[in-house]
Enzyme design. Structure first.
Site, mmCIF file in Angstrom:
data_model
loop_
_atom_site.group_PDB
_atom_site.id
_atom_site.type_symbol
_atom_site.label_atom_id
_atom_site.label_comp_id
_atom_site.label_asym_id
_atom_site.label_seq_id
_atom_site.Cartn_x
_atom_site.Cartn_y
_atom_site.Cartn_z
ATOM 1 N N GLY A 144 49.623 49.503 23.695
ATOM 2 C CA GLY A 144 48.834 50.594 24.283
ATOM 3 C C GLY A 144 47.439 50.140 24.661
ATOM 4 O O GLY A 144 46.486 50.911 24.611
ATOM 5 N N ILE A 145 47.315 48.873 25.060
ATOM 6 C CA ILE A 145 45.984 48.323 25.369
ATOM 7 C C ILE A 145 45.382 48.964 26.622
ATOM 8 O O ILE A 145 44.170 48.908 26.827
ATOM 9 C CB ILE A 145 46.061 46.781 25.515
ATOM 10 C CG1 ILE A 145 44.649 46.175 25.446
ATOM 11 C CG2 ILE A 145 46.775 46.375 26.812
ATOM 12 C CD1 ILE A 145 44.609 44.694 25.220
ATOM 13 N N ASP A 179 41.637 53.853 23.402
ATOM 14 C CA ASP A 179 41.357 53.114 22.165
ATOM 15 C C ASP A 179 41.726 51.646 22.310
ATOM 16 O O ASP A 179 41.030 50.762 21.786
ATOM 17 C CB ASP A 179 42.161 53.700 20.988
ATOM 18 C CG ASP A 179 41.678 55.082 20.590
ATOM 19 O OD1 ASP A 179 40.686 55.554 21.178
ATOM 20 O OD2 ASP A 179 42.290 55.678 19.688
ATOM 21 N N ALA A 192 50.208 52.386 21.129
ATOM 22 C CA ALA A 192 51.038 52.975 22.186
ATOM 23 C C ALA A 192 51.727 54.221 21.666
ATOM 24 O O ALA A 192 52.319 54.226 20.584
ATOM 25 C CB ALA A 192 52.094 51.963 22.651
ATOM 26 N N ALA A 193 51.637 55.292 22.436
ATOM 27 C CA ALA A 193 52.349 56.521 22.090
ATOM 28 C C ALA A 193 52.259 57.481 23.251
ATOM 29 O O ALA A 193 51.341 57.401 24.062
ATOM 30 C CB ALA A 193 51.716 57.184 20.859
ATOM 31 N N SER A 246 50.767 60.440 23.832
ATOM 32 C CA SER A 246 49.674 60.877 22.956
ATOM 33 C C SER A 246 49.183 62.300 23.211
ATOM 34 O O SER A 246 48.213 62.723 22.581
ATOM 35 C CB SER A 246 48.496 59.901 23.114
ATOM 36 O OG SER A 246 47.974 59.977 24.430
ATOM 37 N N SER A 285 47.665 60.622 13.236
ATOM 38 C CA SER A 285 46.830 61.672 13.836
ATOM 39 C C SER A 285 46.607 62.849 12.887
ATOM 40 O O SER A 285 47.511 63.224 12.131
ATOM 41 C CB SER A 285 47.522 62.174 15.103
ATOM 42 O OG SER A 285 46.981 63.391 15.505
ATOM 43 N N GLU A 298 46.735 65.733 13.724
ATOM 44 C CA GLU A 298 47.673 66.798 14.114
ATOM 45 C C GLU A 298 48.800 66.946 13.086
ATOM 46 O O GLU A 298 49.406 68.002 12.986
ATOM 47 C CB GLU A 298 48.276 66.499 15.489
ATOM 48 C CG GLU A 298 47.300 66.622 16.643
ATOM 49 C CD GLU A 298 46.936 68.073 16.976
ATOM 50 O OE1 GLU A 298 47.790 68.953 16.815
ATOM 51 O OE2 GLU A 298 45.799 68.310 17.395
ATOM 52 N N TYR A 347 54.651 66.263 19.067
ATOM 53 C CA TYR A 347 53.762 65.105 18.908
ATOM 54 C C TYR A 347 53.421 64.913 17.426
ATOM 55 O O TYR A 347 53.541 63.806 16.883
ATOM 56 C CB TYR A 347 52.475 65.312 19.719
ATOM 57 C CG TYR A 347 51.388 64.301 19.416
ATOM 58 C CD1 TYR A 347 51.445 63.010 19.949
ATOM 59 C CD2 TYR A 347 50.305 64.622 18.592
ATOM 60 C CE1 TYR A 347 50.448 62.084 19.668
ATOM 61 C CE2 TYR A 347 49.302 63.699 18.313
ATOM 62 C CZ TYR A 347 49.386 62.430 18.855
ATOM 63 O OH TYR A 347 48.404 61.503 18.566
ATOM 64 N N LYS A 373 54.312 61.793 14.765
ATOM 65 C CA LYS A 373 53.312 61.018 14.027
ATOM 66 C C LYS A 373 53.522 61.146 12.519
ATOM 67 O O LYS A 373 53.288 60.202 11.754
ATOM 68 C CB LYS A 373 51.901 61.482 14.408
ATOM 69 C CG LYS A 373 51.498 61.121 15.840
ATOM 70 C CD LYS A 373 51.245 59.619 15.987
ATOM 71 C CE LYS A 373 50.814 59.236 17.381
ATOM 72 N NZ LYS A 373 50.510 57.826 17.553
ATOM 73 N N HIS A 425 39.086 62.014 19.330
ATOM 74 C CA HIS A 425 37.937 61.206 19.711
ATOM 75 C C HIS A 425 37.991 60.925 21.200
ATOM 76 O O HIS A 425 39.063 60.816 21.790
ATOM 77 C CB HIS A 425 37.855 59.920 18.885
ATOM 78 C CG HIS A 425 39.133 59.173 18.814
ATOM 79 N ND1 HIS A 425 40.171 59.533 17.981
ATOM 80 C CD2 HIS A 425 39.573 58.095 19.494
ATOM 81 C CE1 HIS A 425 41.179 58.702 18.147
ATOM 82 N NE2 HIS A 425 40.848 57.816 19.067
HETATM 83 P P1 NAP Z 1 45.882 57.078 25.445
HETATM 84 O O1 NAP Z 1 44.605 56.783 26.169
HETATM 85 O O2 NAP Z 1 46.749 58.207 25.904
HETATM 86 O O3 NAP Z 1 46.732 55.723 25.414
HETATM 87 C C1 NAP Z 1 48.081 55.721 25.058
HETATM 88 C C2 NAP Z 1 48.628 54.332 25.301
HETATM 89 O O4 NAP Z 1 50.027 54.369 24.975
HETATM 90 C C3 NAP Z 1 48.516 53.869 26.762
HETATM 91 O O5 NAP Z 1 48.239 52.504 26.795
HETATM 92 C C4 NAP Z 1 49.917 54.150 27.310
HETATM 93 O O6 NAP Z 1 50.294 53.261 28.351
HETATM 94 C C5 NAP Z 1 50.756 53.824 26.068
HETATM 95 N N1 NAP Z 1 52.073 54.448 26.192
HETATM 96 C C6 NAP Z 1 52.375 55.755 26.351
HETATM 97 N N2 NAP Z 1 53.704 55.919 26.447
HETATM 98 C C7 NAP Z 1 54.247 54.671 26.362
HETATM 99 C C8 NAP Z 1 55.572 54.169 26.430
HETATM 100 N N3 NAP Z 1 56.623 54.987 26.577
HETATM 101 N N4 NAP Z 1 55.759 52.830 26.321
HETATM 102 C C9 NAP Z 1 54.700 51.990 26.139
HETATM 103 N N5 NAP Z 1 53.421 52.409 26.087
HETATM 104 C C10 NAP Z 1 53.205 53.730 26.195
HETATM 105 O O7 NAP Z 1 45.609 57.363 23.909
HETATM 106 P P2 NAP Z 1 44.371 56.910 22.994
HETATM 107 O O8 NAP Z 1 43.389 58.026 22.982
HETATM 108 O O9 NAP Z 1 43.947 55.550 23.340
HETATM 109 O O10 NAP Z 1 45.085 56.912 21.571
HETATM 110 C C11 NAP Z 1 45.645 55.721 21.008
HETATM 111 C C12 NAP Z 1 46.599 56.115 19.903
HETATM 112 O O11 NAP Z 1 45.908 56.917 18.937
HETATM 113 C C13 NAP Z 1 47.793 56.935 20.351
HETATM 114 O O12 NAP Z 1 48.911 56.532 19.586
HETATM 115 C C14 NAP Z 1 47.405 58.365 19.995
HETATM 116 O O13 NAP Z 1 48.538 59.157 19.765
HETATM 117 C C15 NAP Z 1 46.592 58.134 18.733
HETATM 118 N N6 NAP Z 1 45.575 59.151 18.460
HETATM 119 C C16 NAP Z 1 44.634 59.443 19.411
HETATM 120 C C17 NAP Z 1 43.658 60.403 19.125
HETATM 121 C C18 NAP Z 1 42.599 60.753 20.142
HETATM 122 O O14 NAP Z 1 41.913 61.773 19.980
HETATM 123 N N7 NAP Z 1 42.353 59.930 21.140
HETATM 124 C C19 NAP Z 1 43.652 61.040 17.876
HETATM 125 C C20 NAP Z 1 44.619 60.698 16.935
HETATM 126 C C21 NAP Z 1 45.570 59.729 17.223
HETATM 127 P P3 NAP Z 1 50.161 53.620 29.913
HETATM 128 O O15 NAP Z 1 48.769 53.204 30.301
HETATM 129 O O16 NAP Z 1 51.222 52.793 30.538
HETATM 130 O O17 NAP Z 1 50.381 55.098 30.067
#
Ligand code: NAP
Length: 320
Positions: free
Chosen positions: A8-9, A13, A81-82, A84, A125, A127, A149, A153, A179
């Site tokens: 999920g680079i 995050d 990766a998720a 999200s 999360s 959540e 979701y 998690k 965040h």
């Molecule tokens: P984000 O910006 O939505 O990034 C999600 C990443 O997961 C992206 O790189 C996306 O790739 C990848 N992804 C989604 N579906 C995929 C699939 N089927 N196969 C491979 N890769 C996939 O989320 P974030 O805010 O960086 O969050 C990072 C992690 O923290 C996630 O797991 C999220 O659930 C968790 N989290 C986030 C928050 C928050 O508030 N931000 C809070 C709690 C937990 P693409 O670029 O190809 O779409």
């Protein structure tokens, strides 16, 4: 030199974590679902695209994961990766649960088979706690997810504990509360409010349409939260941590803050019940004292100040 894989680079995050690890001298291997130049926008924005090794790895293909993990033999894997989005998870429950659960299971199995010394971070999360009645939330409070979701998690959260106990892996969950950052996708509330406020102030749109804004969330700043992820893999004893600001803010107040910055009247706000979710947590905030004490992690920034950072960034982008 330490080596780290970040899944999920391309996300918010993932990009900030890659930057942090590069600054610490790591070799960073970023995994994406399909190599697509367009998706590297966050890495480009941080000026680090040419410093990470990007590979397309299907996280639902266990053989491909084992193969890639064997080739790199990393010290650490950060699984970010998720699918999200809570909102999308109601529309796509099967895909959300299937991917969010099986991808983690495949990664854990690969670690067991290739090298059980690899340290593993899972993006859990807040959540997962659902409609918790006792606030603030602590690490060991009961999980009660109320969306696909959150359920995905929670399931992986228990699986991590399982692999930690059974296989003695250094596998941990960072239980992160909401965040944000300028790298956040526009599907998410804060980015949408900021962007559309700018558009209203420039006469490009007339109203901001939102769902239920009478709910409160604990919001923080992504570049500081990724530092906690790294710290979680540096201590001696693998354990889970809540990462949060410790305070919640009403979604309506986030909108008012943005409207005030652009001198927009509150009559430009429309509530559309079509955007309401089937179920909603009314208020949630966490206790970050364990992370501060055991990780030496620091967080002391009000969300209104984070909003101002994000508004200033977005304005700069619009003006260029
Ligand atoms: P984000 O910006 O939505 O990034 C999600 C990443 O997961 C992206 O790189 C996306 O790739 C990848 N992804 C989604 N579906 C995929 C699939 N089927 N196969 C491979 N890769 C996939 O989320 P974030 O805010 O960086 O969050 C990072 C992690 O923290 C996630 O797991 C999220 O659930 C968790 N989290 C986030 C928050 C928050 O508030 N931000 C809070 C709690 C937990 P693409 O670029 O190809 O779409």
């Amino acid at each position: 030199m330490k080596k780290a894989i970040i899944t999920g680079i391309t996300g918010q995050d993932g990009a900030f974590l890659a930057k942090l690890l590069l600054e610490k001298g790591y070799s960073v291997f970023g995994w994406t679902r399909l190599f697509s130049y367009d998706k590297q926008i966050n890495l480009k924005a941080l000026g680090i695209l040419d410093r990470v090794t990007i590979t397309s790895v299907d996280l639902l293909n266990s053989d491909a994961i084992i193969n890639e993990v064997s080739k790199i033999n990393p010290d650490e894997i950060y699984n970010l990766a998720a699918q999200s989005s809570v909102g999308i998870s109601f529309a796509k429950p099967v895909e959300t649960l299937y991917f969010n659960f099986n991808s983690v299971l495949n990664l854990l199995e690969a670690i067991v088979k290739v090298n059980p010394k690899i340290r593993f971070y899972q993006a859990s999360s807040s959540e997962m706690y659902g409609k918790i009645t006792t606030l603030p939330v602590h690490e060991d409070d009961p999980l009660s997810p109320i969306s696909p979701y959150a359920t995905s998690k929670a399931a992986t959260h228990w699986m991590i504990k399982n692999y930690r106990d059974v296989y003695k892996l250094f596998a941990v969950s960072g239980i992160l509360f909401n965040h944000e950052s300028h790298l956040r996708n526009e599907n998410f509330f804060v980015k949408k409010v900021i962007k559309q406020s700018i558009e209203i102030s420039r006469g490009m749109r007339s109203i901001l349409e939102v769902g239920n804004i009478e709910i409160k969330r604990d919001f923080g700043y992504s570049p500081i939260y990724v530092d906690a992820m790294w710290r979680m893999l540096q201590i001696d004893d693998p354990q889970d941590f809540i990462i949060c600001s410790g305070k919640s803010i009403l979604l309506k107040d986030i909108i008012y803050h943005c409207f005030d910055r652009f001198s927009i009247g509150y009559d430009r706000l429309r509530i559309n019940s079509d955007y309401y979710r089937p179920d909603e947590i009314p208020d949630i905030y966490g206790d970050n004292s364990k992370a501060k004490l055991l990780l030496g992690w620091e967080y002391d920034i009000k969300f209104e100040d984070v909003l101002d950072i994000l508004i200033d960034y977005e304005l700069k982008t619009y003006n260029n």
